[in-house]
Design an enzyme around this catalytic site. Structure first.
Site, mmCIF file in Angstrom:
data_model
loop_
_atom_site.group_PDB
_atom_site.id
_atom_site.type_symbol
_atom_site.label_atom_id
_atom_site.label_comp_id
_atom_site.label_asym_id
_atom_site.label_seq_id
_atom_site.Cartn_x
_atom_site.Cartn_y
_atom_site.Cartn_z
ATOM 1 N N ALA A 206 0.852 -1.194 0.000
ATOM 2 C CA ALA A 206 0.000 0.000 0.000
ATOM 3 C C ALA A 206 0.887 1.242 0.000
ATOM 4 O O ALA A 206 1.966 1.245 0.587
ATOM 5 C CB ALA A 206 -0.895 -0.012 1.230
ATOM 6 N N LYS A 207 0.403 2.286 -0.661
ATOM 7 C CA LYS A 207 1.200 3.513 -0.763
ATOM 8 C C LYS A 207 0.841 4.433 0.409
ATOM 9 O O LYS A 207 0.091 5.405 0.259
ATOM 10 C CB LYS A 207 0.912 4.186 -2.114
ATOM 11 C CG LYS A 207 2.180 4.593 -2.838
ATOM 12 C CD LYS A 207 1.911 5.022 -4.255
ATOM 13 C CE LYS A 207 2.830 6.122 -4.693
ATOM 14 N NZ LYS A 207 4.251 5.864 -4.570
ATOM 15 N N VAL A 208 1.378 4.068 1.565
ATOM 16 C CA VAL A 208 1.054 4.770 2.811
ATOM 17 C C VAL A 208 2.148 5.810 3.066
ATOM 18 O O VAL A 208 3.341 5.506 2.939
ATOM 19 C CB VAL A 208 0.984 3.757 3.975
ATOM 20 C CG1 VAL A 208 0.713 4.456 5.299
ATOM 21 C CG2 VAL A 208 -0.082 2.705 3.693
ATOM 22 N N TYR B 16 7.217 6.041 3.573
ATOM 23 C CA TYR B 16 8.226 6.732 2.758
ATOM 24 C C TYR B 16 9.400 7.280 3.558
ATOM 25 O O TYR B 16 10.374 7.756 2.980
ATOM 26 C CB TYR B 16 7.548 7.759 1.830
ATOM 27 C CG TYR B 16 6.969 6.979 0.662
ATOM 28 C CD1 TYR B 16 7.705 6.778 -0.493
ATOM 29 C CD2 TYR B 16 5.762 6.314 0.790
ATOM 30 C CE1 TYR B 16 7.236 5.973 -1.518
ATOM 31 C CE2 TYR B 16 5.283 5.500 -0.220
ATOM 32 C CZ TYR B 16 6.020 5.337 -1.368
ATOM 33 O OH TYR B 16 5.572 4.514 -2.378
#
Ligand code: PMP
Length: 281
Positions: free
Chosen positions: A137-139, A143
């Protein structure tokens, strides 16, 4: 609205604890007008991210795509980067907030003409363990790992980093998937510890169409340092050739590699040149 007129909730759980979900999408000028590449896939990943993080989000992808086209039109943009982000609402506790806000920003992103190959460093940081968080998931909070490894690479004279996973297998870069070419065949790490990139999937589909042999399979750093050629894939970087990894120089001339061929095919595809004959033109 203008970004400078927008406000941000100072009690947003996303701001304090990184519980937000975002996407990185590109639009391209094509002979049929401006086209957003694979909007459905990007918005489905956004929905998936919100679901696993228990962030309320009830838009469907068609509606989101319409909003993006309208945003591009109002900003008079064709070749652009689109950044939707779902921020969790007020909650200073650690259970997901019960409300959220969506914003979508966009900015011009011109065509990349150069073919500068990347000097890559193996990162001292590992990708997050897939049992510690939803790595697919691009949470926003994930990052931090990409920022630490990018800082390390840039501060030591490299362009990009390569991260291994918790099993010491090659995973991906700070924001892209990795492929290697060995004896005319491509390999890319299988899903599990990586972000399943939409560009990666597009490359797999192109290989299938063109009968280029490709295998999704784990490989070690040692195996990668024995490859003929390698490249990263991602929405932002598209297909980016790698010159070296640490002190290993990839021996195959980039222009002779499958990565180079695929980089051309990918550009043709995103610019709307779909048939196989035009793909190869
Ligand atoms: N890996 C990571 C860690 C990323 O952030 C990205 C960018 N979303 C990718 C791979 C590539 O994904 P995509 O091709 O969908 O842009």
């Amino acid at each position: 609205m203008k970004a400078k007129d927008a406000t941000m909730n100072l009690y947003s759980q996303s701001l304090h604890y990184g519980n937000g979900v975002f996407e990185g999408i590109r639009s391209y000028a094509t002979s049929d007008g401006t086209k957003i590449f694979k909007a459905k896939e990007h918005f489905e990943r956004l929905q998936h991210g919100c679901k696993v993080m228990s962030i309320p989000f009830d838009y469907n992808w068609e509606e989101l795509e319409r909003i993006c086209y309208e945003l591009l039109r109002q900003n008079n943009l064709q070749d652009a980067y689109i950044r939707p982000i779902v921020n969790a609402g007020t909650n200073m506790g650690l259970q997901s907030a019960t409300n959220s806000t969506l914003s979508i920003q966009c900015w011009a992103w011109g065509k990349y003409m150069g073919e500068t190959l990347l000097k890559v460093k193996t990162s001292p940081y590992k990708r997050p363990h897939p049992e510690s968080c939803h790595v697919e998931a691009k949470v926003t909070g994930h990052y931090i790992n990409s920022i630490l490894s990018t800082n390390d690479a840039k501060n030591t004279g490299f362009d990009e980093c390569l991260l291994l996973d918790h099993n010491e297998m090659v995973a991906e870069s700070s924001g892209g998937n990795v492929f290697m070419e060995k004896d005319g065949k491509l390999f890319t790490p299988k899903k599990g510890s990586i972000m399943p990139g939409i560009t990666r999937q597009t490359i797999l589909e192109l290989c299938d169409e063109l009968h280029i042999e490709v295998e999704e399979k784990g490989f070690t750093l040692e195996e990668l340092k024995n490859a003929d050629s390698a490249f990263f894939t991602g929405t932002a970087a598209e297909v980016a050739g790698i010159m070296s990894l640490d002190d290993y120089l990839f021996p195959l001339e980039w222009k002779e590699s499958l990565g180079y061929l695929l980089s051309k095919l990918y550009l043709n595809l995103v610019q709307g040149k779909k048939s196989e004959s035009t793909l190869l033109a």
